[in-house]
Scaffold this motif. Structure first.
Motif, PDB file in Angstrom:
ATOM      1  N   HIS A 119     -19.906  -9.377   0.350  1.00  0.00           N
ATOM      2  CA  HIS A 119     -20.072  -8.676   1.626  1.00  0.00           C
ATOM      3  C   HIS A 119     -18.780  -8.608   2.441  1.00  0.00           C
ATOM      4  O   HIS A 119     -18.824  -8.476   3.658  1.00  0.00           O
ATOM      5  CB  HIS A 119     -21.191  -9.311   2.460  1.00  0.00           C
ATOM      6  N   TYR A 120     -17.653  -8.695   1.754  1.00  0.00           N
ATOM      7  CA  TYR A 120     -16.363  -8.483   2.414  1.00  0.00           C
ATOM      8  C   TYR A 120     -16.078  -6.991   2.445  1.00  0.00           C
ATOM      9  O   TYR A 120     -16.200  -6.297   1.423  1.00  0.00           O
ATOM     10  CB  TYR A 120     -15.260  -9.212   1.652  1.00  0.00           C
ATOM     11  N   VAL A 121     -15.679  -6.481   3.611  1.00  0.00           N
ATOM     12  CA  VAL A 121     -15.362  -5.067   3.787  1.00  0.00           C
ATOM     13  C   VAL A 121     -14.062  -4.975   4.587  1.00  0.00           C
ATOM     14  O   VAL A 121     -13.860  -5.720   5.552  1.00  0.00           O
ATOM     15  CB  VAL A 121     -16.490  -4.314   4.530  1.00  0.00           C
ATOM     16  N   ARG A 122     -13.197  -4.052   4.168  1.00  0.00           N
ATOM     17  CA  ARG A 122     -11.940  -3.874   4.898  1.00  0.00           C
ATOM     18  C   ARG A 122     -11.515  -2.416   4.841  1.00  0.00           C
ATOM     19  O   ARG A 122     -11.635  -1.754   3.807  1.00  0.00           O
ATOM     20  CB  ARG A 122     -10.854  -4.763   4.311  1.00  0.00           C
ATOM     21  N   MET A 123     -10.960  -1.933   5.968  1.00  0.00           N
ATOM     22  CA  MET A 123     -10.402  -0.589   6.064  1.00  0.00           C
ATOM     23  C   MET A 123      -8.982  -0.681   6.609  1.00  0.00           C
ATOM     24  O   MET A 123      -8.730  -1.404   7.570  1.00  0.00           O
ATOM     25  CB  MET A 123     -11.266   0.300   6.959  1.00  0.00           C
ATOM     26  N   ASP A 124      -8.062   0.041   5.970  1.00  0.00           N
ATOM     27  CA  ASP A 124      -6.660   0.085   6.389  1.00  0.00           C
ATOM     28  C   ASP A 124      -6.269   1.517   6.716  1.00  0.00           C
ATOM     29  O   ASP A 124      -6.725   2.457   6.057  1.00  0.00           O
ATOM     30  CB  ASP A 124      -5.728  -0.397   5.273  1.00  0.00           C
ATOM     31  N   ALA A 125      -5.394   1.677   7.693  1.00  0.00           N
ATOM     32  CA  ALA A 125      -4.827   2.989   8.010  1.00  0.00           C
ATOM     33  C   ALA A 125      -3.362   2.806   8.398  1.00  0.00           C
ATOM     34  O   ALA A 125      -3.020   1.881   9.147  1.00  0.00           O
ATOM     35  CB  ALA A 125      -5.597   3.660   9.145  1.00  0.00           C
ATOM     36  N   LYS A 126      -2.499   3.685   7.874  1.00  0.00           N
ATOM     37  CA  LYS A 126      -1.067   3.623   8.165  1.00  0.00           C
ATOM     38  C   LYS A 126      -0.525   5.032   8.354  1.00  0.00           C
ATOM     39  O   LYS A 126      -1.004   5.975   7.726  1.00  0.00           O
ATOM     40  CB  LYS A 126      -0.297   2.956   7.015  1.00  0.00           C
ATOM     41  N   ALA A 127       0.505   5.145   9.184  1.00  0.00           N
ATOM     42  CA  ALA A 127       1.198   6.421   9.365  1.00  0.00           C
ATOM     43  C   ALA A 127       2.620   6.131   9.824  1.00  0.00           C
ATOM     44  O   ALA A 127       2.868   5.150  10.532  1.00  0.00           O
ATOM     45  CB  ALA A 127       0.478   7.306  10.378  1.00  0.00           C
ATOM     46  N   ALA A 128       3.554   6.965   9.397  1.00  0.00           N
ATOM     47  CA  ALA A 128       4.954   6.784   9.780  1.00  0.00           C
ATOM     48  C   ALA A 128       5.678   8.114   9.703  1.00  0.00           C
ATOM     49  O   ALA A 128       5.318   8.995   8.911  1.00  0.00           O
ATOM     50  CB  ALA A 128       5.632   5.756   8.880  1.00  0.00           C
TER      51      ALA A 128
END
Length: 732
Positions: free
Chosen positions: A246-255
Motif C-alpha cells: 500500500h505504498y504510493v508515490r507521485m513525482d513531478a519535475k520541470a526545468a
C-alpha cells in the motif's frame, strides 16, 4: 617612417584583418542525461593548441580558420568527443563516463576534483543510478556503496553504520549542497526525513571523519545530497509508483532556462495507508524550487528553497515472537512523529579570473519536530491500567553563513573560508496520562496539564577552515587542511525547579575544537594509484547530554583520530575497476551515561569515559566482461571494540565495565553484490539482481547474545523508450 616600421604595421593590420574574417563558432555543452549545462568543458581545434572553456551556462565561443572545423570536446567525468562542425551555432551533448577514476567529486573541498586526486575514501551515487533503481527510500542506493549499511526502519526512518556499529547516534553529518541539514547540538539522526529524494541529482559519501571541512558530527562519515540544476532546454516528467504494501508515490519535475535565468522545480508525495504494519501509515510531501540567474559570465546567483511536510504513525517495536510469527499488530493507536522543515539557500558565486573564485552562501532553516513517541510509553505496563507518556515539540530556526575563496597558483591550490551558525532551539514536553485497555492496546491519552520540560537554548557556532594542495612531482600530490570551531550553548530553563526532565539551571557553556587532516596521493600511472591520510573528527556534547540533569556535567568534545590507506586500479581497458581502503579509527572522551549508586541513592551521570576502536577494509569492485553485462561487489570487513566503557559505579567502585568487549550492533562483514544486464539488441531494457548480506553481531554489550545476520535478494527490471519509462522491483 622607415621600411621596418611600415612592414611591422602592415603585418599587424593584416593579422587583425585576417582574424576579423575568421568565422566564429558559438555553442553550448549539455549533459546528455540531465540536460543541464556542463561548466568548464574544454573545446579545442584538432591539431592546434587553440581552445576555450564553456562558461557557467555551458556556452562557448571559438574563432576558427574556415567554414568547417574538427573540434575536440572534453571534461572531467565525461567521454571525450571528436566532431566535425559546419554549423556556427552548436549544441554539443556529452555522455558521462562510467570510469570511476574520472568521476568528479565536490564534497572534499567544495570545488571540483577528480576522484583519483583525492586522498579520501569517497563514494558517489549518480543520477543514472537513481534513475535506474527508482528508490522508495534512500537506503536502496546508499547500500550499494562500499562500507555503507543503512537499515530501513520503515516510513523513510533508518539506522546507519559507516565505520561504526548500527545505531541511531549522531555520528554522521547529513548535508544538502554542502550545508548541514540541521545545526550542531540538535539531534540530527532523523534529518533524512527532511530530504526531497526526487530533487537529488547526486549523492557523495565521505567515509571516516571529515570535520576539517564540515565541522562536528562528520565522524563515521558525511553524506552530501546535491540538488538538481535547471536545464538549458525545457524538460519535464511525471511518475507514479506503488507496491503491494500500500505504498504510493507521485513525482513531478520541470526545468528550463529563459535567457539568463534557469528554473527547476521538483515535488513528490508518498504515503502508506492500511499497510502491512498495523498503525504504521505515513504521509510525506516534499517540494524543491531552484532559481539560478547569471549576471555575467563570471557572476551567478543560485537560490534553492526546500520544504518537507512529514507525518508518520509510530507503531512501536516488534518483539522476537511477533517477528518470527509475522504478527505485525501494534499495541499503539495514537503515537506519531510530525516533522516540518523549511530550508532556503542563496549562494553568490564569482570567478575573478582563471585563478580566483569566491562564493558566499546565506542559509535559513526552520524545523519543527512534534512527537507523541511510543518509546516514551512503558511497554511493560499492566493491561487495564494507566501509565505516563508525553507530547513533545523540538523546534529550531537557523541563520547560517559560509564564505569560501579558492586560489589556483600553478602547482598549488588553496581553499579557505569561514562560517557562522546561530540557531535558537526550543523544546517542551507535556505529561500525558495513557490508558491501556484490557486487550493490551494503548487506547487513549489525556493531557495532565503538567510540563515535564520547557527550555530554550541559543546555539552559536563560529568556524574558520583552510585547505591546501601542492603537486610536488608529476606523480605525487600532498594536501593538508584544518578547521577551528568554537561553540556556545546559552541554556534557559523556562520551568526552573518545576521541571522533571531537562532540569539543569540556566547556564552558558562553550567548547572549542581544532581538527586537522593530512593526505598524499601517488599516481603510478593513468590506471593505478594509492593514497594515505590522517584525519580528525570531533563531536561536542549535545543539548540532551548537557542539560538533562540538575548538575551540568563537565564534558569535553569527543575526538576521533582516523588513519587510512587506500588504492585503486583500472584494468582491461576500463573493464575492471577496484577501489579499496583500510582504516583504523579511535575515539576518545566519548560520552557514556553512567549509573551511580551511593548507599541507597541512585542517579545517572554523563561522563567522558568512553573509548573505542574501529578498523576494517572497505572495497568496491566493478567488472564489465562485455558491453551488455556488469557486475559490482561492494562492502566492508570490520571490527568495533570498547577499549574503555564503564556504565555502572557502586559506592565509588566499578560495577559494570565492558572494556575489551565487542560493540553491539557491529556486523563483521557487510556486502552488496549486483549484476546488471542491458542487452544491446533491445535498447532501453535493463535487468538487475542484487544480494545484500549483513553478518552476525552481538545484540548486547556483555556479548552474551548474538543475532545471526541476514541476507536479502532484490530483482529489478526497467524499460525506457522515448518519453516513457516502465519499471518493476521485487524487494525482499
Amino acid at each position: 617612417m622607415n621600411n621596418k616600421l611600415k612592414a611591422s604595421l602592415l603585418l599587424v593590420l593584416l593579422t587583425a584583418f585576417t582574424y576579423a574574417q575568421q568565422p566564429t563558432f558559438k555553442g553550448k555543452i549539455i549533459d546528455t542525461e540531465t540536460q543541464a549545462a556542463v561548466v568548464g568543458a574544454h573545446i579545442s581545434i584538432k591539431g592546434t593548441h587553440k581552445g576555450v572553456s564553456s562558461d557557467e551556462k555551458g556556452l562557448f565561443q571559438l574563432s576558427v580558420p574556415g567554414e568547417s572545423v574538427h573540434l575536440l570536446v572534453s571534461h572531467m567525468g565525461y567521454k571525450p568527443l571528436e566532431m566535425s562542425a559546419t554549423k556556427k551555432n552548436l549544441v554539443v551533448y556529452l555522455e558521462r563516463e562510467e570510469n570511476k577514476l574520472n568521476e568528479v567529486v565536490l564534497s572534499t573541498s567544495r570545488t571540483q576534483q577528480r576522484r583519483n586526486d583525492v586522498p579520501v575514501a569517497i563514494s558517489t551515487i549518480s543520477a543514472r543510478q537513481m534513475n535506474e533503481i527508482k528508490p522508495t527510500s534512500v537506503d536502496q542506493v546508499l547500500n550499494q556503496s562500499a562500507g555503507v549499511l543503512m537499515v530501513d526502519l520503515g516510513n523513510e526512518q533508518h539506522m546507519m553504520a559507516i565505520r561504526q556499529p548500527i545505531s541511531t547516534k549522531s555520528l554522521y553529518l547529513y548535508l544538502e549542497d554542502g550545508i548541514p541539514i540541521r545545526p550542531t547540538g540538535v539531534f540530527n539522526h532523523n534529518a533524512l526525513l527532511e530530504m526531497n529524494m526526487a530533487a537529488t541529482r547526486k549523492i557523495e559519501i565521505i567515509r571516516g571523519p571529515f570535520s576539517s571541512l564540515y565541522g562536528s558530527e562528520a565522524i563515521g562519515g558525511a553524506v552530501n545530497f546535491y540538488t538538481a540544476q535547471p536545464t538549458e532546454n525545457p524538460t519535464g516528467s511525471f511518475s507514479f509508483r506503488g507496491n503491494n504494501q500500500h505504498y504510493v508515490r507521485m513525482d513531478a519535475k520541470a526545468a528550463a532556462t529563459f535567457g539568463k535565468t534557469g528554473v527547476y522545480i521538483s515535488a513528490y508525495k508518498s504515503q502508506i495507508k492500511d499497510g502491512i504494519r498495523e498503525y504504521g501509515d505515513y504521509d510525506k510531501e516534499a517540494l524543491t524550487l531552484k532559481l539560478r540567474h547569471d549576471f555575467s559570465e563570471r557572476t551567478s546567483l543560485s537560490n534553492t528553497l526546500s520544504y518537507v511536510d512529514y507525518f508518520s504513525e509510530m507503531s512501536g517495536s516488534l518483539d522476537e515472537i511477533k517477528f518470527k510469527n509475522k504478527d505485525y499488530t501494534s499495541y499503539h493507536t495514537f503515537t506519531f512523529r510530525d516533522a516540518k522543515a523549511l530550508r532556503f539557500n542563496s549562494t553568490l558565486s564569482h570567478r575573478w579570473n582563471d585563478r580566483h573564485h569566491a562564493s558566499l552562501s546565506l542559509v535559513y532553516r526552520d524545523n519543527t519536530m512534534k512527537q507523541n513517541p511510543s518509546y516514551r510509553i512503558d511497554s511493560a505496563a499492566d493491561f487495564d491500567s494507566h501509565t505516563p507518556g508525553q507530547l513533545n515539540d523540538n523546534s529550531f530556526t537557523s541563520y547560517y553563513f559560509v564564505a569560501q575563496h579558492n586560489l589556483q597558483l600553478n602547482n598549488v591550490t588553496l581553499n579557505y573560508g569561514a562560517s557562522l551558525d546561530y540557531s535558537p532551539n526550543t523544546y517542551e514536553a507535556l505529561l500525558t496520562d495513557v490508558y491501556r485497555n484490557e486487550d493490551g492496546k494503548f487506547e487513549r491519552y489525556t493531557l495532565t496539564g503538567d510540563y515535564l520540560s520547557n527550555y530554550s537554548v541559543a546555539i552559536f557556532n563560529m568556524a574558520t577552515y583552510a585547505f591546501g594542495e601542492v603537486k610536488l612531482f608529476e606523480k605525487l600530490k600532498l594536501n593538508a587542511g584544518f578547521r577551528l570551531d568554537k561553540f556556545s550553548y546559552d541554556f534557559s530553563n523556562e520551568l526552573g525547579a518545576a521541571a522533571t526532565d531537562y532540569t539543569a539551571p540556566d547556564s552558558n557553556n562553550s567548547f572549542t575544537a581544532f581538527t586537522p587532516r593530512l593526505g598524499a596521493v601517488y599516481t603510478f600511472n593513468h590506471a593505478v594509484g594509492a593514497y594515505g591520510n590522517y584525519s580528525n573528527g570531533f563531536l561536542p556534547p549535545s543539548v540532551g547530554e548537557m542539560y538533562r540533569r540538575d548538575d551540568i556535567p563537565l564534558l569535553n568534545p569527543s575526538t576521533f583520530n582516523n588513519y587510512e590507506v587506500g588504492a585503486w586500479i583500472n584494468l582491461l581497458d576500463n573493464q575492471l575497476y577496484i577501489d579499496v581502503a583500510g582504516y583504523y579509527l579511535r575515539g576518545k572522551d566519548e560520552v557514556v551515561s553512567v549509573s551511580v549508586k551511593e548507599g541507597n541513592v541512585r542517579s545517572r551521570e554523563n561522563r567522558n569515559v568512553g573509548e573505542t576502536e574501529h578498523y576494517g577494509l572497505e572495497y568496491l569492485m566493478t567488472y564489465k566482461p562485455m558491453n551488455d553485462l556488469s557486475i559490482r561487489f561492494s562492502g566492508a570487513l570490520s571490527k568495533h571494540k570498547y577499549l574503555d566503557f564503564l556504565t555502572k559505579v557502586v559506592n565509588g567502585e566499578e560495577a559494570t565495565n565492558f572494556s575489551g568487549h565487542e560493540m553491539q550492533g557491529a556486523p563483521g562483514w557487510i556486502n552488496n553484490t549486483e549484476i546488471k544486464y542491458k542487452p544491446s539488441y533491445l535498447k532501453g531494457l535493463r535487468l538487475g539482481v542484487e544480494w545484500q548480506h549483513v553478518g552476525a553481531y552481538y545484540t548486547d554489550d556483555a556479548n552474551e547474545h548474538t543475532y545471526g545476520g541476514y541476507d536479502v535478494f532484490n530483482a529489478r527490471i526497467g524499460y525506457k523508450k522515448g518519453h516513457w519509462h516502465l519499471w518493476s522491483s521485487l524487494l525482499n
